[in-house]
Design an enzyme around this catalytic site. Structure first.
Site, short mmCIF file in Angstrom:
data_model
loop_
_atom_site.label_atom_id
_atom_site.label_comp_id
_atom_site.label_asym_id
_atom_site.label_seq_id
_atom_site.Cartn_x
_atom_site.Cartn_y
_atom_site.Cartn_z
N HIS A 78 -27.10 16.02 -2.39
CA HIS A 78 -28.27 15.18 -2.08
C HIS A 78 -29.54 16.02 -2.11
O HIS A 78 -29.58 17.10 -1.52
CB HIS A 78 -28.12 14.53 -0.70
CG HIS A 78 -27.32 13.27 -0.73
ND1 HIS A 78 -27.46 12.26 0.20
CD2 HIS A 78 -26.37 12.84 -1.59
CE1 HIS A 78 -26.62 11.27 -0.09
NE2 HIS A 78 -25.95 11.61 -1.17
N TYR A 206 -33.03 7.86 7.84
CA TYR A 206 -33.28 8.05 9.26
C TYR A 206 -34.34 7.03 9.65
O TYR A 206 -35.47 7.08 9.14
CB TYR A 206 -33.79 9.47 9.54
CG TYR A 206 -32.73 10.54 9.41
CD1 TYR A 206 -32.36 11.05 8.16
CD2 TYR A 206 -32.09 11.05 10.54
CE1 TYR A 206 -31.39 12.04 8.05
CE2 TYR A 206 -31.11 12.05 10.43
CZ TYR A 206 -30.77 12.53 9.18
OH TYR A 206 -29.80 13.51 9.08
N PRO A 297 -26.90 15.36 17.28
CA PRO A 297 -26.54 15.31 15.86
C PRO A 297 -27.68 14.95 14.90
O PRO A 297 -27.49 15.02 13.69
CB PRO A 297 -25.45 14.24 15.82
CG PRO A 297 -25.66 13.41 17.03
CD PRO A 297 -26.25 14.30 18.07
N LYS A 301 -26.92 19.72 12.48
CA LYS A 301 -26.87 21.18 12.52
C LYS A 301 -25.58 21.75 13.11
O LYS A 301 -25.30 22.95 12.97
CB LYS A 301 -28.05 21.73 13.34
CG LYS A 301 -29.39 21.57 12.67
CD LYS A 301 -29.49 22.47 11.46
CE LYS A 301 -30.51 21.97 10.48
NZ LYS A 301 -30.18 22.12 9.09
N TYR A 389 -34.09 21.27 7.47
CA TYR A 389 -32.96 20.39 7.20
C TYR A 389 -31.96 21.07 6.26
O TYR A 389 -30.75 21.03 6.49
CB TYR A 389 -33.45 19.07 6.60
CG TYR A 389 -32.42 17.96 6.66
CD1 TYR A 389 -32.43 17.02 7.68
CD2 TYR A 389 -31.43 17.85 5.68
CE1 TYR A 389 -31.49 16.01 7.74
CE2 TYR A 389 -30.49 16.84 5.73
CZ TYR A 389 -30.52 15.92 6.77
OH TYR A 389 -29.58 14.92 6.83
C1 PHB Z 1 -23.03 11.99 9.15
O1 PHB Z 1 -22.91 11.73 7.95
O2 PHB Z 1 -22.11 11.83 9.95
C2 PHB Z 1 -24.33 12.50 9.65
C3 PHB Z 1 -25.35 12.74 8.76
C4 PHB Z 1 -26.58 13.20 9.22
C5 PHB Z 1 -26.77 13.43 10.57
C6 PHB Z 1 -25.75 13.21 11.47
C7 PHB Z 1 -24.52 12.74 11.02
O3 PHB Z 1 -27.99 13.84 10.99
#
Ligand code: PHB
Ligand code: APR
Length: 401
Positions: A78, A206, A297, A301, A389
């Site tokens: 990605h 997000y 989460p 990280k 990120y």
């Molecule tokens: C996930 O795919 O589980 C996931 C992705 C991004 C995050 C947290 C969890 O910030």
């Protein structure tokens, strides 16, 4: 496969999460004897659902050390994420901003791949082997007492590494007077689902909304992974599937965009916490991964910090075994904590930026929107997000190849 209960090794590793398994892999391929003790059984460890984003540095270490076949076959590279707020959507383009990108590949797949590699190599990995305590860490022959197949055993090592997660026993071996902990608990949790429906987006979304945060992630072209912010004491019984889909649709709402729905195959609630223990070493005991630190989460990280810790530690241990020089083991804690605190800050910032909190007032809400606008309109601000990120390069990798 059952193993005889080992009594001696060079590096005793407690825990077969990503931290313990990757450390075992990095050391074993360089000829260092290790034993991994894991409390749970193999199906449990392989089924545990966790996050799914690998930083560039985590991708690099898996590739450079022959552990990337699964990731390269099934991972999804990605190049960006979408930030959605105030009825608008904005893309953050990672390679354009910082020259790096990420891989969508579930932690549980990384764990399965590393377990398969270790068992193929015939290296000791004991499931249902519970570490009970760690002693002698101030001397030169530390010991792990463990229970395996109904009996207690002692494993004596040159070094012990606690990769046994937040609830493990390793951290407790450090005398109280020698350690300090730092903690934040957030007034919300994430309800996460796996659903058999193709993702409704090409990249992760997000979303900030007045009703709370939501995240659209994925596991494959057929499986979506979605999260919705819920109160900290949320009970899954209060969240039937229809309510989850409604909350998600509401929080992702954008003109001309629709969230696809499908059967939910897994549901769980994850509390949000920031936690760091310092130092990450006492005598011959080292802490790595969740045993030493937890991040919320938002920003994914946790796994990446675990990978960074053990990459650093494996190279310091190899240097010590090759030369006798302990200086890199001596600086492990300080070196690891610099990255840990950077990730703590980033995860805290992302969490505060995107969630609604019961303590919020209209002022706080306006600040969130101002920060989001800044991120999507200033190249400097967006670059900072992209750099954090995708993660900074991993130290110590060269020595492990
Ligand atoms: C996930 O795919 O589980 C996931 C992705 C991004 C995050 C947290 C969890 O910030
Ligand atoms: N004896 C043996 N094993 C133990 C013990 C014990 N006393 N206590 C815990 N364990 C095992 C757990 O069963 C688990 O498999 O240690 C392992 C720790 O693994 P993780 O919790 O996955 O931690 P870590 O390897 O540091 O990985 C960090 O995992 O928790 C997520 O969000 C976190 O993504 C991050 C990553």
């Amino acid at each position: 496969m059952s193993h005889p209960a080992p009594a001696r090794t060079r590096v005793a590793i407690i825990g077969a999460g990503p931290a313990g398994l990757l450390l075992g892999h990095l050391l074993h391929r360089k000829g260092v004897d290790t034993v991994i003790l894991e409390n749970r059984d193999r199906p449990y460890v392989e089924r545990r659902q966790r996050a799914g984003i690998l930083e560039q540095g985590t991708v690099d270490v898996l590739r450079a050390t022959g552990a990337a076949a699964g990731m390269d076959a099934r991972g999804l590279p990605h190049d960006g994420i979408e930030l959605r707020f105030a009825g608008e959507s904005h893309r953050i383009d990672f390679p354009a901003l910082c020259g790096r990108s990420v891989m969508v590949y579930a932690q549980t797949e990384v764990v399965k791949d590393l377990i398969a590699l270790r068992l193929e190599a015939g290296a000791p990995l004991l499931f249902e082997a519970e570490a009970l305590n760690v002693t002698g860490i101030e001397g030169d022959a530390p010991q792990v007492r463990y229970r395996y197949e109904g009996e207690e055993h002692t494993l004596t090592a040159e070094y012990v590494v606690a990769c046994d997660g937040f609830h493990g026993v390793g951290r407790r071996a450090v005398p109280d007077a020698a350690r300090r902990t730092f903690e934040r608990v957030y007034p919300f949790s994430w309800l996460g689902v796996l659903a058999d429906v193709p993702p409704s987006c090409d990249e992760l979304i997000y979303a900030h909304s007045p009703a709370g945060f939501a995240l659209h992630s994925m596991r494959s072209p057929e499986v979506s992974r979605l999260y919705v912010q819920v109160p900290p004491d949320a009970d899954l019984a209060d969240w039937p599937d229809e309510r989850i889909w409604e909350a998600l649709s509401d929080r992702f709402a954008l003109d001309g965009w629709k969230l696809g729905t499908g059967p939910i195959t897994e549901k769980s609630v994850t509390p949000m916490r920031s936690f760091v223990t310092e130092p990450m070493r006492h005598g011959r005991l080292f802490l790595a991964g969740d045993a030493a630190h937890i991040v919320p989460p938002t920003g994914a990280k946790g796994l990446n910090l675990a990978a960074a810790d053990v990459t650093l530690l494996a190279s310091a241990l190899l240097h010590r075994f090759a030369t006798g020089d302990e200086s890199r083991l001596d600086s492990y804690s300080e070196d690891a904590l610099a990255r840990v605190w950077r990730a703590e800050h980033f995860s805290y910032t992302m969490t505060s930026l995107l969630h609604t909190s019961p303590e919020d007032d209209p002022f706080g809400h306006r600040l969130q929107l101002a920060h989001l606008r800044y991120l999507v309109s200033s190249e400097a601000a967006a670059t900072s997000l992209a750099e954090n990120y995708t993660g900074l390069p991993l130290p110590g990798l060269d020595a492990l190849v």
